[in-house]
Scaffold this active site. Sequence first.
Site, PDB file in Angstrom:
ATOM      1  N   CYS A  13       0.823  -1.212   0.000  1.00 21.71           N
ATOM      2  CA  CYS A  13       0.000   0.000   0.000  1.00 21.71           C
ATOM      3  C   CYS A  13       0.856   1.260   0.000  1.00 21.71           C
ATOM      4  O   CYS A  13       0.378   2.330  -0.370  1.00 21.71           O
ATOM      5  CB  CYS A  13      -0.956   0.011   1.194  1.00 21.71           C
ATOM      6  N   ARG A  16       4.226   1.328  -1.356  1.00 20.61           N
ATOM      7  CA  ARG A  16       5.340   1.340  -2.310  1.00 20.61           C
ATOM      8  C   ARG A  16       5.092   0.379  -3.471  1.00 20.61           C
ATOM      9  O   ARG A  16       4.373  -0.615  -3.339  1.00 20.61           O
ATOM     10  CB  ARG A  16       6.650   0.955  -1.615  1.00 20.61           C
ATOM     11  N   GLN A  55       5.757  -9.331   3.378  1.00 15.87           N
ATOM     12  CA  GLN A  55       5.520  -8.912   1.988  1.00 15.87           C
ATOM     13  C   GLN A  55       6.764  -9.132   1.128  1.00 15.87           C
ATOM     14  O   GLN A  55       6.665  -9.539  -0.038  1.00 15.87           O
ATOM     15  CB  GLN A  55       5.085  -7.445   1.973  1.00 15.87           C
ATOM     16  N   GLY A 103     -13.948  -5.519   4.811  1.00 12.08           N
ATOM     17  CA  GLY A 103     -12.831  -6.415   4.544  1.00 12.08           C
ATOM     18  C   GLY A 103     -12.524  -7.270   5.756  1.00 12.08           C
ATOM     19  O   GLY A 103     -12.826  -6.883   6.891  1.00 12.08           O
ATOM     20  N   LYS A 116      -5.793  -9.485   6.765  1.00 11.16           N
ATOM     21  CA  LYS A 116      -4.861  -9.277   7.876  1.00 11.16           C
ATOM     22  C   LYS A 116      -4.953  -7.861   8.430  1.00 11.16           C
ATOM     23  O   LYS A 116      -4.912  -7.639   9.641  1.00 11.16           O
ATOM     24  CB  LYS A 116      -3.432  -9.569   7.412  1.00 11.16           C
TER      25      LYS A 116
END
Length: 428
Positions: free
Chosen positions: A50, A52, A120, A189, A192
Site C-alpha cells: 500500500c 510502495r 511482503q 474487509g 490481515k
Amino acid sequence: MNIAVVGLSHKTAPVEIREKLSIPETQTESAIAQLVSCSHIEEVAVLSTCNRLEIYIVTSEANQGVREVIQFLAEYSKLPVVPLRQHLFTLLHDDAVMHMMRVAAGLDSLVLGEGQILAQVKNTHKLGQQYSGIKTILNRLFKQALTAGKRVRTETSIGTGAVSISSAAVELAQMKVKNLAAYRVAILGAGKMSRLLVQHLISKGAGQISIVNRSRERAAELTKLFPDQPIQIHLLSEMMTVIAESDLVFTSTSATEPILDRAKLETVLEPQQSLMLFDISVPRNVDADVNDLANVQAFNVDDLKAVVAQNYESRRKMALEAEKILDEEVEAFDIWWRSLETVSTISCLRNKVETIREQELEKALSRLGSEFGEKHQEIIEALTRGIVNKILHDPMVQLRAQQDVEARRRCMQTLQMLFNLDAEEQFS
C-alpha cells in the site's frame, strides 16, 4: 551484471499516483513476464504494497534496463513518462542492495519498524521464483535481505510496540473522536489489515464493531480470534445499510476501484448525519468525492503521517542500531557478489585445459589404432580426466576462498596471464 531498483513510495508519490501503479498479486505473473522479455533485463522482482511499488532488476546495461522498467510503468499506469518520472526513484547496485535491506527491516516504512513488510518481501521472493523472474543474483539478495530483516527484529527493540498502518488508523480515529467506546464502527474487509484493526480498536475501548465482507466464512474466522468481543458479521450486499448505521468506517479490501463514493453515500445518509471514513487500502476503496458531502470526513493512508510522526522519535535511536546490522548483511552480500568474478576465470581455465585434454587424447588414441579396445579407451579417458581435475582443484579452491577483493583480482590476472586466457572469451 548490475542490480537496480526503480520505484515509488509514500516518500515520493501521493496515494492517487501510488494506486495507479499498484500491481495486485493476480497481475504479478504478467508483469514479470513483460519485464523479463525486455532486451536488457535478466532477472526481476516486483514488490507492491500500500505504500510502495518497487521493481528490482538484474541488468546487463543499467541505463537501458532502468529505461525499460520506466517504460513498463508508464504503460501499466497509463501515465506519460515525463510526469511519472518526478515520482520515481532509481538506485543502482550498492544503493539498491542497501535499500532492499532497509525495506525488509522496516526502516523505509511509513511506520518505522513495522513488521508486516517482512512478510511482503518474503511473498515477493516466493512469487518471483514461482514466475521465473528471480534467478541466482536476486535470489541471493532477497535471502540476505530476509535474514537482515529477521536479525533487526530479534537483535533490536525497534519492532516492540511499533505501530502498523492499521494501528495508526485507529490512533487517528481516536484523535478525532476521543472516546471510541461511544461510536459504532464498521470494517469493510476481513484480511490481515482488518484483523489488526479489530485488535487495536478493542484495545482502545471500541465495543460496537461490525465486519462487512464478501465471504461470511472468512469474516467468521476473524471474529473467532476475538471470542470475548461481540462482533457482527454482514455480507457485502448489506454494506450500505451497515454504513448508514455506523459512525466510523474503516476500509481495507483488495478492490481495485473505489467501492464507496458520494453518490452511494447520499442514498443512505440522513441530511445531517456525520460519518468518518478511514481508508487504508491502495488502490483506495473510497473515492475522494465523498469529501464534498458536508458531514462526511474521509482519511487515507497519506493522512496517517501526523500520527506516525509522534511515534518516530522513540524508534529513531533503535534504527541506528539496526543500521549496523544492515551494514554487516550488505557486506556479506558484497563478498558473495564479488566472488562471482571468479566464476568466469575458473570456467575459462577449465574449458581451456579440457580442450587440451580432448585434443591430446584423440591424438593418442588415433596412434594406438582401431585394434585398441573400447574398454582401454574408457580407462585412459578416466585417467586423463582425473589428472586434469586434480591439477585444477587447488587453484580453484584458493581462488574462491580469497576474501580480499584486490588479492582475488591479482590471482585472476595471474591465472589469465600464465594460461593465456582470453579475457573477452570469459564473458561471451
